[in-house]
Design a protein around this motif. Structure first.
Motif, PDB file in Angstrom:
ATOM      1  N   LEU A   9       0.824  -1.211   0.000  1.00  0.00           N
ATOM      2  CA  LEU A   9       0.000   0.000   0.000  1.00  0.00           C
ATOM      3  C   LEU A   9       0.858   1.261   0.000  1.00  0.00           C
ATOM      4  N   ILE A  10       1.901   1.278   0.837  1.00  0.00           N
ATOM      5  CA  ILE A  10       2.770   2.460   0.897  1.00  0.00           C
ATOM      6  C   ILE A  10       3.472   2.668  -0.444  1.00  0.00           C
ATOM      7  N   ALA A  11       4.020   1.578  -0.996  1.00  0.00           N
ATOM      8  CA  ALA A  11       4.706   1.698  -2.289  1.00  0.00           C
ATOM      9  C   ALA A  11       3.756   2.177  -3.376  1.00  0.00           C
ATOM     10  N   GLY A  12       2.538   1.612  -3.390  1.00  0.00           N
ATOM     11  CA  GLY A  12       1.563   2.001  -4.401  1.00  0.00           C
ATOM     12  C   GLY A  12       1.169   3.459  -4.301  1.00  0.00           C
ATOM     13  N   VAL A  13       0.896   3.914  -3.088  1.00  0.00           N
ATOM     14  CA  VAL A  13       0.486   5.307  -2.892  1.00  0.00           C
ATOM     15  C   VAL A  13       1.609   6.265  -3.260  1.00  0.00           C
ATOM     16  N   VAL A  14       2.842   5.957  -2.837  1.00  0.00           N
ATOM     17  CA  VAL A  14       3.983   6.839  -3.126  1.00  0.00           C
ATOM     18  C   VAL A  14       4.214   6.927  -4.638  1.00  0.00           C
ATOM     19  N   LEU A  15       4.181   5.787  -5.325  1.00  0.00           N
ATOM     20  CA  LEU A  15       4.412   5.792  -6.765  1.00  0.00           C
ATOM     21  C   LEU A  15       3.306   6.537  -7.519  1.00  0.00           C
ATOM     22  N   ILE A  16       2.068   6.353  -7.094  1.00  0.00           N
ATOM     23  CA  ILE A  16       0.971   7.043  -7.782  1.00  0.00           C
ATOM     24  C   ILE A  16       1.003   8.542  -7.500  1.00  0.00           C
ATOM     25  N   LEU A  17       1.353   8.929  -6.279  1.00  0.00           N
ATOM     26  CA  LEU A  17       1.520  10.359  -6.006  1.00  0.00           C
ATOM     27  C   LEU A  17       2.659  10.938  -6.848  1.00  0.00           C
ATOM     28  N   GLY A  18       3.723  10.147  -6.993  1.00  0.00           N
ATOM     29  CA  GLY A  18       4.807  10.582  -7.874  1.00  0.00           C
ATOM     30  C   GLY A  18       4.329  10.763  -9.302  1.00  0.00           C
ATOM     31  N   TYR A  19       3.434   9.858  -9.753  1.00  0.00           N
ATOM     32  CA  TYR A  19       2.889   9.993 -11.103  1.00  0.00           C
ATOM     33  C   TYR A  19       2.040  11.261 -11.227  1.00  0.00           C
ATOM     34  N   VAL A  20       1.253  11.556 -10.213  1.00  0.00           N
ATOM     35  CA  VAL A  20       0.414  12.766 -10.248  1.00  0.00           C
ATOM     36  C   VAL A  20       1.285  14.013 -10.422  1.00  0.00           C
ATOM     37  N   ILE A  21       2.367  14.092  -9.641  1.00  0.00           N
ATOM     38  CA  ILE A  21       3.273  15.239  -9.754  1.00  0.00           C
ATOM     39  C   ILE A  21       3.894  15.291 -11.147  1.00  0.00           C
ATOM     40  N   HIS A  22       4.307  14.134 -11.631  1.00  0.00           N
ATOM     41  CA  HIS A  22       4.907  14.064 -12.971  1.00  0.00           C
ATOM     42  C   HIS A  22       3.908  14.469 -14.054  1.00  0.00           C
ATOM     43  N   ALA A  23       2.665  13.970 -13.958  1.00  0.00           N
ATOM     44  CA  ALA A  23       1.677  14.199 -15.014  1.00  0.00           C
ATOM     45  C   ALA A  23       1.361  15.680 -15.174  1.00  0.00           C
ATOM     46  N   PHE A  24       1.293  16.405 -14.062  1.00  0.00           N
ATOM     47  CA  PHE A  24       0.951  17.823 -14.152  1.00  0.00           C
ATOM     48  C   PHE A  24       2.146  18.679 -14.580  1.00  0.00           C
ATOM     49  N   GLY A  25       3.377  18.132 -14.439  1.00  0.00           N
ATOM     50  CA  GLY A  25       4.548  18.915 -14.823  1.00  0.00           C
ATOM     51  C   GLY A  25       5.209  18.452 -16.094  1.00  0.00           C
ATOM     52  N   SER A  26       4.672  17.391 -16.713  1.00  0.00           N
ATOM     53  CA  SER A  26       5.314  16.801 -17.886  1.00  0.00           C
ATOM     54  C   SER A  26       5.123  17.675 -19.123  1.00  0.00           C
ATOM     55  N   LYS A  27       6.174  17.738 -19.944  1.00  0.00           N
ATOM     56  CA  LYS A  27       6.092  18.483 -21.189  1.00  0.00           C
ATOM     57  C   LYS A  27       5.545  17.628 -22.329  1.00  0.00           C
ATOM     58  N   ILE A  28       5.473  16.319 -22.124  1.00  0.00           N
ATOM     59  CA  ILE A  28       4.873  15.435 -23.124  1.00  0.00           C
ATOM     60  C   ILE A  28       3.546  14.922 -22.582  1.00  0.00           C
ATOM     61  N   ALA A  29       2.732  14.357 -23.463  1.00  0.00           N
ATOM     62  CA  ALA A  29       1.422  13.848 -23.057  1.00  0.00           C
ATOM     63  C   ALA A  29       1.602  12.727 -22.037  1.00  0.00           C
ATOM     64  N   PRO A  30       1.012  12.849 -20.844  1.00  0.00           N
ATOM     65  CA  PRO A  30       1.191  11.814 -19.823  1.00  0.00           C
ATOM     66  C   PRO A  30       0.438  10.541 -20.197  1.00  0.00           C
ATOM     67  N   LEU A  31       0.827   9.447 -19.555  1.00  0.00           N
ATOM     68  CA  LEU A  31       0.234   8.146 -19.838  1.00  0.00           C
ATOM     69  C   LEU A  31      -1.284   8.188 -19.658  1.00  0.00           C
ATOM     70  N   VAL A  32      -1.749   8.735 -18.552  1.00  0.00           N
ATOM     71  CA  VAL A  32      -3.167   8.998 -18.312  1.00  0.00           C
ATOM     72  C   VAL A  32      -3.299  10.480 -17.999  1.00  0.00           C
ATOM     73  N   ASP A  33      -4.046  11.191 -18.803  1.00  0.00           N
ATOM     74  CA  ASP A  33      -4.161  12.644 -18.675  1.00  0.00           C
ATOM     75  C   ASP A  33      -5.060  12.984 -17.484  1.00  0.00           C
ATOM     76  N   LEU A  34      -4.457  13.452 -16.401  1.00  0.00           N
ATOM     77  CA  LEU A  34      -5.220  13.766 -15.195  1.00  0.00           C
ATOM     78  C   LEU A  34      -6.071  15.016 -15.348  1.00  0.00           C
TER      79      LEU A  34
END
Length: 487
Positions: free
Chosen positions: A245-270
């Protein structure tokens, strides 16, 4: 007035090409949906066949689940990059190849490896089906198409235990995997003829979001692993569950930060979640996944553990729920094109609650006819919730975002199902131990499903209402692009 009625009929009718596309995609997708429940029935038999403990042989199911979790987020990018037809046929071919190899497994290790390969193929089928049908149907016909498409979502897990029971009763264990191969070959041949080769919105050369893959896919898989291990008396307090659970939450939060700051189209557009209608619709499907999979887990287990039925009988006694869904989904899908999800979802959730209440009172000698009627009511309610909620998702995004919407929908639906099954399994185990009564444990577990239905009932009023009239979508041309300018 007459012209208006005729216009509405022309706008929402399903032409033969679209119906053929629907049938071919459902044929392929239902194999993947059958797969998990068919194999789950056979876990004990596979353990005996390969002389392996449960801790090892359970990876036949868990490995498949994690492979699916890895592929679901990638499927949206793959559809936009290579086109839905190519992704569909490739996924189906990998799924069938993995199934065939699994039947030839020589030990537990090879069995697990081939199951993981099967999961890589199966993980792209359902998101691809959703995307192709959403683009072909358009917003005006989304309800009707999703109502028909949703049948395998409900019937696959219901029919799976029956097929698994029949195979183990009359055939060798290999046929748990071999039975899918001839059906899948037919599905591939038909897909080559029917599935559009370059659907609208496909084939766009989007850069591959490698960082997003390295964050979202293992994060989703870690959560799915944690939930799959959380059943039983220890529940969510086990070390492997907490770490997952901890690993999953940390990685998904990392994805959220990445998705909003990415210069390319993210894997899932938040950014899709900035639409209230989309967020509410996807959240509803999260809860629907919880109700559906909890009932699929609890009802057969009740018949086996409380009433002493075998696996085949328990599967057959689950069939009334599938019958209710068979009626509810097409009806609700058709109505949602006129009424929207705001009225249908609360009504469906109320039926799920009413049907499940019957099981909160069930004992070892309860009337089977009454319980079957309760299952029919629950299935009808699930159908009335699922189809409008899925249709609502695709009415709130443009066609070009359908692939990303499918990935988000599947991720949250599966997390909702896995999390709720883990929760009710823990409730069942803990309450059974506390009361020293298996029946009492089941009563408490079913009450949690009733509670989830009440939440869906209240949440349903926040969903989009009557859909706005949309222009009629272009007809589907088999094995090619939509016909431009056709009426």
């Amino acid at each position: 007035m007459q012209e208006s009625v005729m216009s509405e009929s022309q706008e929402t009718r399903l032409e033969p090409a679209l119906l053929r596309l629907l049938g071919v995609l459902v044929l392929g997708a239902i194999l993947a949906l059958l797969d998990a429940t068919v194999v789950n029935v056979g876990i004990d038999s596979l353990g005996k066949e390969f002389d392996s403990p449960l801790s090892t042989i359970q990876w036949v199911a868990t490995g498949y689940l994690l492979a699916v979790a890895v592929m679901v987020p990638i499927s949206g990018w793959a559809i936009d990059r290579f086109g839905g037809r190519a992704v569909w046929i490739t996924g189906l071919a990998v799924f069938l190849g993995g199934s065939l190899l699994t039947g030839f497994a020589w030990d537990a290790g090879s069995l697990i490896v081939f199951r993981i390969l099967t999961g890589f193929g199966g993980g792209v089928l359902e998101p691809t089906m959703l995307t192709l049908l959403a683009r072909a149907a358009g917003p005006a016909r989304a309800g009707r198409v999703m109502g028909l498409m949703s049948l395998p979502l409900m019937l696959g897990p219901v029919i799976g235990p029956v097929i698994g029971g029949v195979v183990l009763e009359w055939l060798d264990w290999q046929w748990l995997f071999f039975f899918k191969v001839p059906i899948g070959i037919v599905a591939v041949v038909l897909a080559l003829k029917v599935v559009p080769g370059a659907e609208k919105g496909g084939g766009q050369a989007q850069p591959f979001d490698l960082r997003g893959v390295l964050l979202l896919c293992p994060g989703f898989a870690a959560l799915m692993y944690a939930f799959s291990q959380a059943g039983g008396i220890e529940g969510f307090g086990q070390t492997r569950v907490v770490v997952g659970l901890i690993a999953g939450v940390v990685l998904i939060l990392g994805y959220v930060i990445h998705a909003f700051g990415s210069k390319i189209a993210p894997l899932v557009d938040l950014r899709l979640f900035s639409s209230w209608g989309f967020s509410a619709s996807v959240a509803a499907m999260f809860l629907v996944g919880g109700m559906l999979y909890s009932l699929l887990f609890l009802v057969p287990l009740y018949y086996q553990q409380v009433r002493g039925n075998g696996a085949l009988a328990a599967g057959l006694l689950l069939a009334p729920q599938g019958l209710g869904a068979l009626v509810g989904m097409p009806l609700a899908g058709r109505l949602s094109d006129k009424l929207g999800a705001k009225l249908l979802v609360p009504a469906g959730a109320a039926l799920v609650a009413i049907g499940t209440v019957g099981y909160t009172q069930a004992g070892a000698s309860s009337n089977l006819v009454v319980l079957a009627a309760c299952s029919v009511v629950s299935g009808l309610g699930l159908g009335m919730v699922g189809a409008p909620a899925i249709a609502s998702v695709y009415r709130t995004v443009p066609p070009s975002s359908a692939a990303g919407a499918s990935s988000a929908l599947m991720i949250l639906n599966q997390i909702g199902g896995s999390m709720t099954v883990a929760l009710v399994a823990w409730v069942l185990a803990s309450k059974t131990l506390a009361a020293d009564s298996l029946t009492t444990g089941f009563h408490h577990a079913f009450w949690w499903v009733v509670g989830a239905a009440v939440i869906v009932f209240l949440f349903g009023f926040l969903l989009p209402g009557r859909p706005e009239q949309q222009p009629a979508p272009e007809p589907v041309k088999e094995s090619g692009d939509p016909v431009p300018g056709a009426a």
